[in-house]
Enzyme design. Structure first.
Site, mmCIF file in Angstrom:
data_model
loop_
_atom_site.group_PDB
_atom_site.id
_atom_site.type_symbol
_atom_site.label_atom_id
_atom_site.label_comp_id
_atom_site.label_asym_id
_atom_site.label_seq_id
_atom_site.Cartn_x
_atom_site.Cartn_y
_atom_site.Cartn_z
ATOM 1 N N TYR A 110 -7.417 4.169 -0.082
ATOM 2 C CA TYR A 110 -6.094 3.796 0.443
ATOM 3 C C TYR A 110 -5.259 3.091 -0.628
ATOM 4 O O TYR A 110 -4.082 3.391 -0.826
ATOM 5 C CB TYR A 110 -6.320 2.901 1.656
ATOM 6 C CG TYR A 110 -5.114 2.526 2.466
ATOM 7 C CD1 TYR A 110 -4.656 3.349 3.490
ATOM 8 C CD2 TYR A 110 -4.447 1.318 2.251
ATOM 9 C CE1 TYR A 110 -3.565 2.985 4.270
ATOM 10 C CE2 TYR A 110 -3.358 0.951 3.021
ATOM 11 C CZ TYR A 110 -2.926 1.784 4.033
ATOM 12 O OH TYR A 110 -1.856 1.414 4.812
ATOM 13 N N LYS A 117 -1.718 4.339 -2.103
ATOM 14 C CA LYS A 117 -0.513 3.533 -1.894
ATOM 15 C C LYS A 117 0.085 3.052 -3.219
ATOM 16 O O LYS A 117 1.306 2.941 -3.343
ATOM 17 C CB LYS A 117 -0.840 2.344 -0.977
ATOM 18 C CG LYS A 117 -1.206 2.762 0.457
ATOM 19 C CD LYS A 117 -0.048 3.457 1.144
ATOM 20 C CE LYS A 117 -0.283 3.676 2.631
ATOM 21 N NZ LYS A 117 0.855 4.319 3.308
#
Ligand code: CAA
Length: 247
Positions: free
Chosen positions: A154, A158
């Site tokens: 993640y 991001k």
């Protein structure tokens, strides 16, 4: 500049953040198109929105799949016109310590959270350039700005989103298009509530404001960056995290 309503596409619209973004943009006078992936969930969501007085156009595509995104954008243009505001909001988590992370959980998070930004931005950018106007808003995360145990996939996705924001921003800066990132901290969504309580409690204890963020607070920032008046803001990364990560 268009005479009619500006058209905004929000990806992952049926999620916690996406829902409030759609409502806020509609309240502010945009024609809002809600992207979704799963029929049943979207039908329920749409009915709930109608009961609350919101009637959004719906557009189906798995945003991790480029061909699906291209078809969706072509259909939107035929039905409604060029997308003026793109909010790359769709995202998932598959948390786990890196030493145990499967290739599948790496791959699906990178594709859903990062490739989606390429797919949607690439599909709309030339029409935005032709009309010399556009707003692209990438919804990243505090965990793309700092480390978070269990979020290697993640965090990488991001952080990558903001890398794309910066370069795309300067490439289209003289074409009336702005590209910005918003990095929310821990907001009261299903995604955050899915973090086991023992971990979540420790995280909230480290948020100086002393609470989770509200989805409406992120939606308000989206609406600000979507506005005509935000024309001089580009390539920026807005932290909205209650002071959890200051730098
Ligand atoms: N920091 C340091 N060590 C940690 C840790 C942490 N935060 N979490 C677990 N560990 C340690 C444990 O103490 C244990 O140590 P030992 O092996 O020495 O005993 C080990 O790591 C446990 O490893 P496991 O792989 O078994 O971990 P787990 O299954 O217990 O938990 C996890 C791992 C599921 C990732 C858990 O840490 C977790 O849920 N963390 C929170 C993740 C998170 O914040 N996700 C955000 C989701 S919301 C979102 O993403 C929205 C947004 O943008 C903010």
């Amino acid at each position: 500049m268009k005479d009619g309503k500006y058209i905004a596409l929000v990806t992952g619209a049926t999620g916690g953040l996406g829902t409030d973004m759609c409502k806020k943009l509609a309240d502010d006078g945009y024609f809002v198109i809600a992207n979704y992936r799963t029929d049943n969930k979207a039908e329920e969501w749409s009915a709930k929105m109608k009961a609350e007085g919101y009637s959004f156009a719906m557009a189906k595509a798995d945003v991790s799949e480029y061909p699906q995104v291209v078809s969706m954008v072509e259909q939107i243009e035929k039905d409604h016109g060029v997308i003026d505001i793109l909010v790359n909001n769709a995202g998932i988590t598959r948390d786990g310590a890196f030493r145990k992370m499967s290739y599948e959980n790496w791959d699906i998070v990178i594709r859903t959270n990062l490739y989606s930004s390429f797919n949607c931005s690439r599909a709309v950018i030339n029409q935005m350039i032709d009309q010399q106007y556009g707003r692209i808003i990438n919804i990243s995360s505090v965990n793309g700005q700092r480390a978070q145990f269990g979020q290697g996939n993640y965090s990488a996705a991001k952080a990558g989103m903001h890398g794309l924001t910066k370069t795309l921003a300067i490439e289209v800066a003289n074409k009336g298009i702005t590209v910005n990132t918003i990095s929310p901290g821990y907001i009261g969504t299903d995604m955050v509530m899915a973090v086991p309580q023992e971990y979540r409690d420790k995280i909230v204890a480290n948020i100086p404001v002393g609470r989770l963020g509200g989805t409406y607070e992120v939606a308000h920032l989206v609406s600000f960056l979507a506005s005509k008046e935000a024309a001089f803001i580009t390539g920026a990364n807005y932290a909205i995290n209650g002071g959890q990560h200051v730098y």
